[in-house]
Design an enzyme around this catalytic site. Structure first.
Site, PDB file in Angstrom:
ATOM      1  CE1 TYR A  74      -2.292  22.609  -1.218  1.00 42.81           C
ATOM      2  CE2 TYR A  74      -0.588  22.533  -2.826  1.00 42.81           C
ATOM      3  CZ  TYR A  74      -1.770  22.585  -2.710  1.00 42.81           C
ATOM      4  OH  TYR A  74      -2.943  22.037  -3.155  1.00 42.81           O
ATOM      5  CG  PHE A 126      -7.757  -5.739  -4.816  1.00 42.30           C
ATOM      6  CD1 PHE A 126      -7.774  -7.090  -4.480  1.00 42.30           C
ATOM      7  CD2 PHE A 126      -8.383  -4.743  -4.376  1.00 42.30           C
ATOM      8  CE1 PHE A 126      -9.061  -7.320  -3.173  1.00 42.30           C
ATOM      9  CE2 PHE A 126      -9.123  -4.566  -3.359  1.00 42.30           C
ATOM     10  CZ  PHE A 126      -9.063  -5.784  -2.424  1.00 42.30           C
ATOM     11  CG  ASP A 127     -12.067  -5.909  -4.043  1.00 45.51           C
ATOM     12  OD1 ASP A 127     -11.414  -5.403  -3.761  1.00 45.51           O
ATOM     13  OD2 ASP A 127     -13.325  -5.288  -2.872  1.00 45.51           O
ATOM     14  CG  ASP A 217      -2.963  -3.386  -8.301  1.00 45.92           C
ATOM     15  OD1 ASP A 217      -1.853  -3.273  -6.340  1.00 45.92           O
ATOM     16  OD2 ASP A 217      -3.762  -3.911  -7.881  1.00 45.92           O
ATOM     17  CB  ALA A 219      -0.768  -4.283  -3.105  1.00 43.32           C
ATOM     18  CE  LYS A 260      -3.731  -3.987   0.154  1.00 45.93           C
ATOM     19  NZ  LYS A 260      -4.093  -2.842  -0.014  1.00 45.93           N
ATOM     20  CG  HIS A 451     -17.072  -6.588  -0.227  1.00 43.41           C
ATOM     21  ND1 HIS A 451     -16.842  -5.867  -1.214  1.00 43.41           N
ATOM     22  CD2 HIS A 451     -16.147  -6.251   0.383  1.00 43.41           C
ATOM     23  CE1 HIS A 451     -15.451  -5.131  -1.061  1.00 43.41           C
ATOM     24  NE2 HIS A 451     -15.309  -5.910  -0.193  1.00 43.41           N
TER      25      HIS A 451
HETATM   26  N1  F0G Z   1      -5.293  -3.697  -5.117  1.00 48.25           N
HETATM   27  C1  F0G Z   1      -4.112  -4.872  -4.648  1.00 48.25           C
HETATM   28  C2  F0G Z   1      -4.196  -6.730  -5.163  1.00 48.25           C
HETATM   29  C3  F0G Z   1      -5.345  -5.174  -3.790  1.00 48.25           C
HETATM   30  O1  F0G Z   1      -4.894  -6.381  -2.924  1.00 48.25           O
HETATM   31  C4  F0G Z   1      -5.615  -3.647  -2.931  1.00 48.25           C
HETATM   32  C5  F0G Z   1      -5.914  -4.069  -1.136  1.00 48.25           C
HETATM   33  C6  F0G Z   1      -5.291  -2.784  -3.750  1.00 48.25           C
HETATM   34  C7  F0G Z   1      -4.834  -2.986  -5.561  1.00 48.25           C
HETATM   35  C8  F0G Z   1      -6.072  -0.630  -3.226  1.00 48.25           C
HETATM   36  O2  F0G Z   1      -5.343  -0.877  -2.749  1.00 48.25           O
HETATM   37  O3  F0G Z   1      -7.044  -0.627  -0.223  1.00 48.25           O
HETATM   38  O4  F0G Z   1      -4.997   0.979  -0.458  1.00 48.25           O
HETATM   39  O5  F0G Z   1      -6.911   1.146  -1.633  1.00 48.25           O
HETATM   40  N2  F0G Z   1      -6.426  -4.424  -1.213  1.00 48.25           N
HETATM   41  C9  F0G Z   1      -7.161  -4.492   0.990  1.00 48.25           C
HETATM   42  C10 F0G Z   1      -7.173  -6.135   1.000  1.00 48.25           C
HETATM   43  C11 F0G Z   1      -7.830  -3.882   0.718  1.00 48.25           C
HETATM   44  O6  F0G Z   1      -7.936  -6.156   2.026  1.00 48.25           O
HETATM   45  O7  F0G Z   1      -7.351  -7.303   0.235  1.00 48.25           O
HETATM   46  P1  F0G Z   1      -6.019   0.707  -1.406  1.00 48.25           P
END
Ligand code: F0G
Length: 460
Positions: A74, A126-127, A217, A219, A260, A451
């Site tokens: 843990y 990102f969304d 960010d 990813a 990613k 979505h």
């Molecule tokens: N930032 C970026 C640029 C992303 O593309 C994503 C996720 C996230 C943050 C959030 O990360 O999914 O691990 O919680 N993108 C995926 C996509 C979902 O399909 O583009 P997460």
């Protein structure tokens, strides 16, 4: 001598997973049951799944075998320490908090840093990032360069931040309202387009001059680094590891969706240079994710992530990965299909406004295209358009984005060029009968991140 075009995958396939194309009538039934929303499909009814590159990559034998060393303590797990070392080594940040994925990292960081009324300027947030900002009654301000919104322009770094737009938003809102400026590499919502190192440094200079923090960010940081190496003359001969360090060198910290570029099926983290912010994040990490040395991940997942972080930054891997995306994109362009140029790092984005000019944006042309592609070939893509953009929280109106796109996202180390030739042929068929494709309307609309769960019907 090897031919110049040769970037063969630096791996071979040891284990395969069968996929099936169910008959057209069954696809019609499945799509109707799903309310014309491919998120609601049972995945076994999908033949080629290009919904996302997130958590869908194929792990290596190195990652699978590292998982057996997972220590599930843990507190104080050596698997955490291996992960922390990998993050330090690859990115250079001393403080590391594991989280179960990227949006969880955003949740923790934003809880520590964002107050109601704040603004976060950046390039095409990102969304989930935007949703986390708006959930805290703050605002995301898009300062991406104008070229990003012109699908045909072959600009090498369409993810760049426009310094004038950034300065305008800082002047308008004042530095006290800006907890950080955010750069997303690569900019997923704008076409998977990279940000140049020159631009990252210019934003860092600007932030320093105003006393603002810079967050990343990250990813798809490794894919971004590959583009810097191949498109920015000054960095052509530098090792990719050094370029990656430079991306992060002047940032306060980053949030990472490890699903990613670290090629794992689950995982994420916050990495920081600033101890004070780290301390603030610790409290929220324990509250939302778990104790500091696992943060929502098992020890074995942290092991796979530590290895994946190194593998995902390997140069021959990146050349093969980005080469595959580029070949697919160029094949679509050669077939006359309108895509965002140049191809990005992780996906090809079809320009739905051009593909379906007869469908108004309020009738969701990109979503309509996603449905047709599934019916045609069992291929699952995803809408990056008016549905994803949600309603404006201030006035409740739809906010049709400048780009209305269908994203064909390429999982890492999963599909072959032959799969993409099949997808291209399906798209050519659709393009030939595009006038027959109809727009959509909601039959159910959730309040935020609609979505994922919305349902639709065709407009008759
Ligand atoms: N930032 C970026 C640029 C992303 O593309 C994503 C996720 C996230 C943050 C959030 O990360 O999914 O691990 O919680 N993108 C995926 C996509 C979902 O399909 O583009 P997460």
């Amino acid at each position: 001598m090897l031919p110049a075009s040769a970037n063969p995958e630096p791996y071979r396939i040891k284990m395969v997973e069968p996929i099936y194309l169910i008959p057209r009538e069954d696809r019609e039934l499945a799509l109707l049951e799903a309310g014309l929303n491919v998120f609601n499909l049972h995945a076994e009814k999908v033949f080629i799944d290009l919904l996302t590159d997130s958590g869908t990559g194929a792990m290596s034998e190195g990652q699978w075998s590292a998982m057996f060393q997972g220590d599930e303590s843990y507190a104080g797990s050596p698997s955490y320490h291996r992960l922390r070392e990998a993050v330090r080594d690859v990115m250079g940040f001393p403080f590391v908090l594991p989280t179960h994925q990227g949006r969880a990292a955003e949740n923790v960081l934003h809880s520590a840093m964002i107050k109601p009324g704040d603004v976060i300027p950046g390039n095409s947030h990102f969304d989930t990032t935007k949703a986390h900002i708006e959930y805290r009654k703050a605002h995301a301000i898009d300062c991406t360069i104008d070229e990003c919104f012109e699908p045909e322009i072959e600009h090498p770094f369409k993810g760049n931040v426009d310094l004038e737009k950034l300065d305008r938003s800082v002047e308008e809102h004042g530095v006290d309202k800006i907890p950080f400026v955010l750069i997303t590499v690569t900019n997923n919502s704008g076409g998977g387009q990279p940000v140049s190192l020159e631009n990252i440094n210019a934003v860092a200079d600007y932030c320093e001059s105003k006393g603002l923090r810079l967050m990343i960010d990250c990813a798809r940081f490794a894919e971004n680094a590959w583009f810097i190496k191949h498109r920015e003359e000054a960095h052509r001969h530098r090792p990719i590891e050094d370029i990656i360090h430079d991306i992060f060198r002047r940032a306060t910290g980053c949030t990472m969706s490890a699903k990613k570029d670290a090629i794992v099926n689950i995982g994420g983290f916050i990495a920081l240079r600033d101890e004070e912010i780290y301390e603030q994040c610790c409290t929220y990490n324990i509250l939302f994710e778990g104790y500091l040395t696992y943060g929502g991940m098992s020890g074995r997942d942290m092991e796979a992530l530590a290895v994946g972080l190194q593998e995902g930054t390997n140069e021959s891997y990146l050349a093969a990965r980005i080469g595959q995306v580029r070949r697919f994109g160029d094949a679509l362009t050669d077939a006359g299909i309108p895509i965002v140029r140049p191809p990005g790092g992780h996906a090809i984005y079809l320009d739905a406004k051009k593909f379906l000019p007869h469908i108004d944006q309020e009738q969701f042309p990109a979503q309509a295209l996603v449905c047709e592609l599934y019916l045609e070939a069992g291929v699952r893509a995803v809408e990056i358009g008016t549905v994803l953009a949600d309603r404006d929280p201030d006035n409740g109106n739809n906010r049709p984005p400048k780009l209305e796109l269908m994203r064909l996202t390429i999982p890492r180390r999963v599909y072959t060029d032959n799969h993409f030739a099949y997808v291209r042929d399906a798209l050519v068929n659709l393009y030939e009968r595009r006038d027959k494709i109809r727009g959509l309307k909601f039959t159910y609309e959730p309040p935020i991140l609609r979505h994922f769960r919305a349902r639709f019907d065709w407009i008759r």
